[in-house]
Design an enzyme around this catalytic site. Structure first.
Site, PDB file in Angstrom:
ATOM      1  N   THR A  86       0.873  -1.185   0.000  1.00  0.00           N
ATOM      2  CA  THR A  86       0.000   0.000   0.000  1.00  0.00           C
ATOM      3  C   THR A  86       0.910   1.234   0.000  1.00  0.00           C
ATOM      4  O   THR A  86       0.997   1.949   0.993  1.00  0.00           O
ATOM      5  CB  THR A  86      -0.923   0.023   1.239  1.00  0.00           C
ATOM      6  OG1 THR A  86      -0.135  -0.254   2.424  1.00  0.00           O
ATOM      7  CG2 THR A  86      -2.017  -1.001   1.140  1.00  0.00           C
ATOM      8  N   THR A 122      -1.411  -2.519   5.561  1.00  0.00           N
ATOM      9  CA  THR A 122      -1.768  -1.311   6.309  1.00  0.00           C
ATOM     10  C   THR A 122      -2.698  -0.478   5.427  1.00  0.00           C
ATOM     11  O   THR A 122      -2.278  -0.010   4.363  1.00  0.00           O
ATOM     12  CB  THR A 122      -0.495  -0.514   6.654  1.00  0.00           C
ATOM     13  OG1 THR A 122       0.368  -1.369   7.411  1.00  0.00           O
ATOM     14  CG2 THR A 122      -0.811   0.725   7.450  1.00  0.00           C
ATOM     15  N   GLU A 151      -0.450  -5.672  10.727  1.00  0.00           N
ATOM     16  CA  GLU A 151       0.792  -6.334  11.125  1.00  0.00           C
ATOM     17  C   GLU A 151       1.753  -5.312  11.735  1.00  0.00           C
ATOM     18  O   GLU A 151       1.933  -4.241  11.185  1.00  0.00           O
ATOM     19  CB  GLU A 151       1.421  -7.017   9.902  1.00  0.00           C
ATOM     20  CG  GLU A 151       2.658  -7.810  10.224  1.00  0.00           C
ATOM     21  CD  GLU A 151       2.468  -8.739  11.426  1.00  0.00           C
ATOM     22  OE1 GLU A 151       1.560  -9.576  11.398  1.00  0.00           O
ATOM     23  OE2 GLU A 151       3.214  -8.608  12.406  1.00  0.00           O
ATOM     24  N   LEU A 153       5.028  -6.275  12.743  1.00  0.00           N
ATOM     25  CA  LEU A 153       6.400  -6.801  12.750  1.00  0.00           C
ATOM     26  C   LEU A 153       7.404  -5.763  12.230  1.00  0.00           C
ATOM     27  O   LEU A 153       7.058  -4.869  11.461  1.00  0.00           O
ATOM     28  CB  LEU A 153       6.498  -8.089  11.931  1.00  0.00           C
ATOM     29  CG  LEU A 153       6.233  -8.061  10.421  1.00  0.00           C
ATOM     30  CD1 LEU A 153       7.383  -7.489   9.618  1.00  0.00           C
ATOM     31  CD2 LEU A 153       5.942  -9.462   9.942  1.00  0.00           C
ATOM     32  N   CYS A 263       7.600   1.858   5.935  1.00  0.00           N
ATOM     33  CA  CYS A 263       6.339   2.112   6.648  1.00  0.00           C
ATOM     34  C   CYS A 263       6.165   3.540   7.158  1.00  0.00           C
ATOM     35  O   CYS A 263       5.210   4.212   6.782  1.00  0.00           O
ATOM     36  CB  CYS A 263       6.184   1.123   7.790  1.00  0.00           C
ATOM     37  SG  CYS A 263       5.953  -0.558   7.204  1.00  0.00           S
ATOM     38  N   ARG A 331      13.722   0.993   0.825  1.00  0.00           N
ATOM     39  CA  ARG A 331      12.648   1.973   0.623  1.00  0.00           C
ATOM     40  C   ARG A 331      12.809   3.179   1.564  1.00  0.00           C
ATOM     41  O   ARG A 331      12.933   3.023   2.764  1.00  0.00           O
ATOM     42  CB  ARG A 331      11.275   1.301   0.824  1.00  0.00           C
ATOM     43  CG  ARG A 331      10.910   0.379  -0.334  1.00  0.00           C
ATOM     44  CD  ARG A 331       9.597  -0.344  -0.130  1.00  0.00           C
ATOM     45  NE  ARG A 331       9.729  -1.492   0.752  1.00  0.00           N
ATOM     46  CZ  ARG A 331       8.737  -2.371   0.992  1.00  0.00           C
ATOM     47  NH1 ARG A 331       7.557  -2.203   0.429  1.00  0.00           N
ATOM     48  NH2 ARG A 331       8.945  -3.385   1.795  1.00  0.00           N
TER      49      ARG A 331
HETATM   50  N1  LIG Z   1       7.492  -4.161   5.457  1.00  0.00           N
HETATM   51  C1  LIG Z   1       7.157  -4.002   6.733  1.00  0.00           C
HETATM   52  O1  LIG Z   1       8.020  -3.933   7.614  1.00  0.00           O
HETATM   53  C2  LIG Z   1       5.707  -3.900   7.128  1.00  0.00           C
HETATM   54  C3  LIG Z   1       5.354  -4.013   8.474  1.00  0.00           C
HETATM   55  C4  LIG Z   1       4.019  -3.935   8.825  1.00  0.00           C
HETATM   56  C5  LIG Z   1       3.058  -3.731   7.843  1.00  0.00           C
HETATM   57  N2  LIG Z   1       3.429  -3.604   6.540  1.00  0.00           N
HETATM   58  C6  LIG Z   1       2.384  -3.439   5.525  1.00  0.00           C
HETATM   59  O2  LIG Z   1       2.198  -4.680   4.874  1.00  0.00           O
HETATM   60  C7  LIG Z   1       1.853  -4.480   3.495  1.00  0.00           C
HETATM   61  C8  LIG Z   1       2.833  -5.230   2.609  1.00  0.00           C
HETATM   62  O3  LIG Z   1       4.122  -4.678   2.794  1.00  0.00           O
HETATM   63  P1  LIG Z   1       5.432  -5.399   2.262  1.00  0.00           P
HETATM   64  O4  LIG Z   1       6.582  -4.616   2.777  1.00  0.00           O
HETATM   65  O5  LIG Z   1       5.336  -6.847   2.565  1.00  0.00           O
HETATM   66  O6  LIG Z   1       5.262  -5.165   0.694  1.00  0.00           O
HETATM   67  P2  LIG Z   1       6.077  -5.858  -0.508  1.00  0.00           P
HETATM   68  O7  LIG Z   1       6.096  -4.858  -1.594  1.00  0.00           O
HETATM   69  O8  LIG Z   1       7.354  -6.426   0.013  1.00  0.00           O
HETATM   70  O9  LIG Z   1       5.173  -7.109  -0.931  1.00  0.00           O
HETATM   71  C9  LIG Z   1       3.953  -7.007  -1.569  1.00  0.00           C
HETATM   72  C10 LIG Z   1       3.825  -8.209  -2.504  1.00  0.00           C
HETATM   73  O10 LIG Z   1       2.483  -8.281  -2.981  1.00  0.00           O
HETATM   74  C11 LIG Z   1       2.517  -8.762  -4.308  1.00  0.00           C
HETATM   75  N3  LIG Z   1       1.220  -8.460  -4.930  1.00  0.00           N
HETATM   76  C12 LIG Z   1       0.699  -7.273  -5.249  1.00  0.00           C
HETATM   77  N4  LIG Z   1      -0.525  -7.413  -5.777  1.00  0.00           N
HETATM   78  C13 LIG Z   1      -0.802  -8.748  -5.787  1.00  0.00           C
HETATM   79  C14 LIG Z   1      -1.913  -9.537  -6.184  1.00  0.00           C
HETATM   80  N5  LIG Z   1      -3.006  -8.993  -6.690  1.00  0.00           N
HETATM   81  N6  LIG Z   1      -1.823 -10.884  -6.047  1.00  0.00           N
HETATM   82  C15 LIG Z   1      -0.733 -11.436  -5.539  1.00  0.00           C
HETATM   83  N7  LIG Z   1       0.348 -10.759  -5.146  1.00  0.00           N
HETATM   84  C16 LIG Z   1       0.315  -9.419  -5.249  1.00  0.00           C
HETATM   85  C17 LIG Z   1       3.719  -8.078  -4.909  1.00  0.00           C
HETATM   86  O11 LIG Z   1       4.182  -8.753  -6.056  1.00  0.00           O
HETATM   87  C18 LIG Z   1       4.708  -8.150  -3.744  1.00  0.00           C
HETATM   88  O12 LIG Z   1       5.504  -9.317  -3.802  1.00  0.00           O
HETATM   89  C19 LIG Z   1       1.868  -2.969   3.301  1.00  0.00           C
HETATM   90  O13 LIG Z   1       0.563  -2.489   3.437  1.00  0.00           O
HETATM   91  C20 LIG Z   1       2.733  -2.479   4.426  1.00  0.00           C
HETATM   92  O14 LIG Z   1       2.419  -1.174   4.810  1.00  0.00           O
HETATM   93  C21 LIG Z   1       4.736  -3.710   6.158  1.00  0.00           C
END
Ligand SMILES: NC(=O)c1ccc[n+]([C@@H]2O[C@H](COP(=O)([O-])OP(=O)(O)OC[C@H]3O[C@@H](n4cnc5c(N)ncnc54)[C@H](O)[C@@H]3O)[C@@H](O)[C@H]2O)c1
Length: 433
Positions: A86, A122, A151, A153, A263, A331
């Site tokens: 997101t 998120t 989440e 983490l 984040c 990022r």
């Molecule tokens: N990275 C962190 O530390 C963290 C911690 C807490 C919350 N979050 C939240 O979790 C969410 C994910 O973050 P992230 O860092 O894991 O992102 P990321 O970019 O690492 O992973 C997202 C994945 O989703 C896949 N994707 C997108 N659309 C898709 C679909 N329609 N079908 C299947 N796969 C699809 C992408 O290819 C990618 O691999 C965000 O909203 C973020 O704010 C992240």
């Protein structure tokens, strides 16, 4: 439970592997076929300590599967988690929900029997309602409940955080979702993790409030560090002095070059958007964003000052590029502000990071080296930017011998000023005399 994780990134892969380790049967789905192909070969698409072994064990025991096509697993699932990105929407900073909506639409077409749709991404308050309406539109006949389960983490400690969280937050309205979520997190009841069942909007907002508060806390100590530098106080002493007060707490009081990462920057921006639209502006968070952005920019001036006010033609050796240690995530890393600013002033930058795989594409013109000593060889100044453990115990005498000039800018307060100065360096750090 049969669980599907849509999105196999930092959050989806860790959550999926941990849920499999809890004993559930989990399929991690990603539209990035390359990622899925790698995972099927046991190659991790990200760096996260302990992840490779955790994935291998659960794959080996048949509880963790990978799929490029959600059709392989969604119809049989009890719960489908959405863990897609997101990011900030270009222009206004609102959360870009296009990946979440696309994932929800796909899932809607495939669910069979009562299915709990869990938003782990998120997402702004009200998104659960939007997803519910969207699924209903797509599949008027579907039997489902939409749950918010943000989440918390941290990258670099993600497995430990997922398995031993401070709390789990579950926002729901359909009572049938509660036992499903309770069963998914049942192993956590054993170690008495608080599981907060609440309504969906409260849950969604809790995630943003948590991140905004932490971003504010870091920014607060960064401003205090700035003041310490002006008045001759030591920010680490102040942090300890206030942190031992339980009302404040010791964590997140390490002054540094400004927060980055996947984040805080995007979530603070999105929260401000939500608040402004709701006519309840969050001025503290707005200020935090502004102060942090200015701080990241100001770090270049600190390096320039350390080399005597002119950096043109000089070589800067940068140690650490990721936004924090133990992750490969670049990022919004402070490196992305600092290094181009130094280059724009005419400096040559050579750098090393143990994991910043993406850095080469993001930082054109940087000479990437194979180790910390290589990165500071011939440098006029060493900048310690990310506090990887391997930078904590450098052989300083060796470093001095390799550098053109013995100047260290420690933006993470890793070293003790007197020790470094005794070895003949000009040393500056954050908020310390
Ligand atoms: N990275 C962190 O530390 C963290 C911690 C807490 C919350 N979050 C939240 O979790 C969410 C994910 O973050 P992230 O860092 O894991 O992102 P990321 O970019 O690492 O992973 C997202 C994945 O989703 C896949 N994707 C997108 N659309 C898709 C679909 N329609 N079908 C299947 N796969 C699809 C992408 O290819 C990618 O691999 C965000 O909203 C973020 O704010 C992240």
């Amino acid at each position: 439970m049969r669980v599907v994780m849509i999105g196999t990134g930092y959050v989806g892969l860790v959550s999926g592997a941990c849920l499999a380790d809890f004993g559930h049967r989990v399929t991690c789905v990603d539209k990035d076929e390359g990622k899925i192909a790698q995972l099927r070969k046991g190659i991790m698409p990200i760096y996260e300590p302990g992840l490779e072994a955790l994935v291998a064990r659960n794959v080996g025991e048949g509880r963790l599967l990978f799929a490029g096509d959600p059709r392989e697993a969604v119809p049989e699932a009890d719960a489908v988690f959405i863990a897609v990105g997101t990011p900030s929407r270009r222009g206004d900073g609102h959360a870009d929900l296009s990946f979440v909506h696309a994932a929800a639409e796909e899932v809607a077409r495939l669910i069979r029997g009562f299915t709990v749709l869990v938003t782990k991404s998120t997402v702004p308050v009200g998104t659960g309602d939007e997803i519910e309406a969207l699924v209903r539109r797509e599949r008027p006949d579907a039997d489902f409940a939409v749950v918010s389960n943000p989440e918390f983490l941290r990258e670099g400690a993600a497995i430990e955080d997922f398995k031993r969280p401070d709390r789990v937050v579950v926002g729901f309205s359909d009572e049938r979702a509660r036992p499903v979520m309770a069963e998914i997190y049942r192993p956590l009841y054993l170690n008495e993790t608080p599981i907060l069942f609440t309504d969906r909007r409260t849950s969604e907002l809790t995630k943003y409030a948590a991140n905004a508060f932490l971003a504010m806390k870091v920014t607060f100590i960064n401003e205090i560090a700035e003041l310490c530098e002006k008045v001759g106080a030591d920010v680490q002493g102040v942090a300890r002095g206030i942190g031992l007060d339980n009302r404040i707490g010791r964590k997140f009081l390490n002054a540094g070059p400004g927060y980055g990462g996947s984040c805080f920057p995007k979530d603070t921006l999105a929260l401000v958007q939500t608040a402004t639209r709701a006519a309840a502006p969050l001025e503290l968070v707005e200020t935090t964003i502004r102060v942090n952005a200015a701080r990241k920019k100001a770090m270049a001036a600190k390096v320039v000052a350390a080399v005597g006010g002119e950096i043109k033609g000089k070589t800067v050796g940068v140690l650490g590029l990721t936004f924090k240690p133990n992750t490969d995530d670049m990022r919004d890393s402070p490196a992305l502000d600092l290094i181009p600013a130094l280059q724009a002033l005419g400096a040559t930058v050579q750098a090393f990071d143990p994991q910043g795989r993406e850095a080469e594409a993001l930082l054109p013109g940087v000479d990437f080296k194979s180790g910390p000593y290589e990165a500071i060889t011939g440098a006029d100044v060493m900048v310690l930017l990310t506090e990887w453990d391997q930078f904590r115990a450098l052989d300083l005498d060796h470093v001095r011998g390799l550098m053109r000039a013995p100047v260290v800018v420690d933006l993470r307060n890793v070293y003790r000023p007197d020790e470094v100065r005794q070895r003949g360096f000009a040393y500056s750090s954050i908020g310390r005399p």
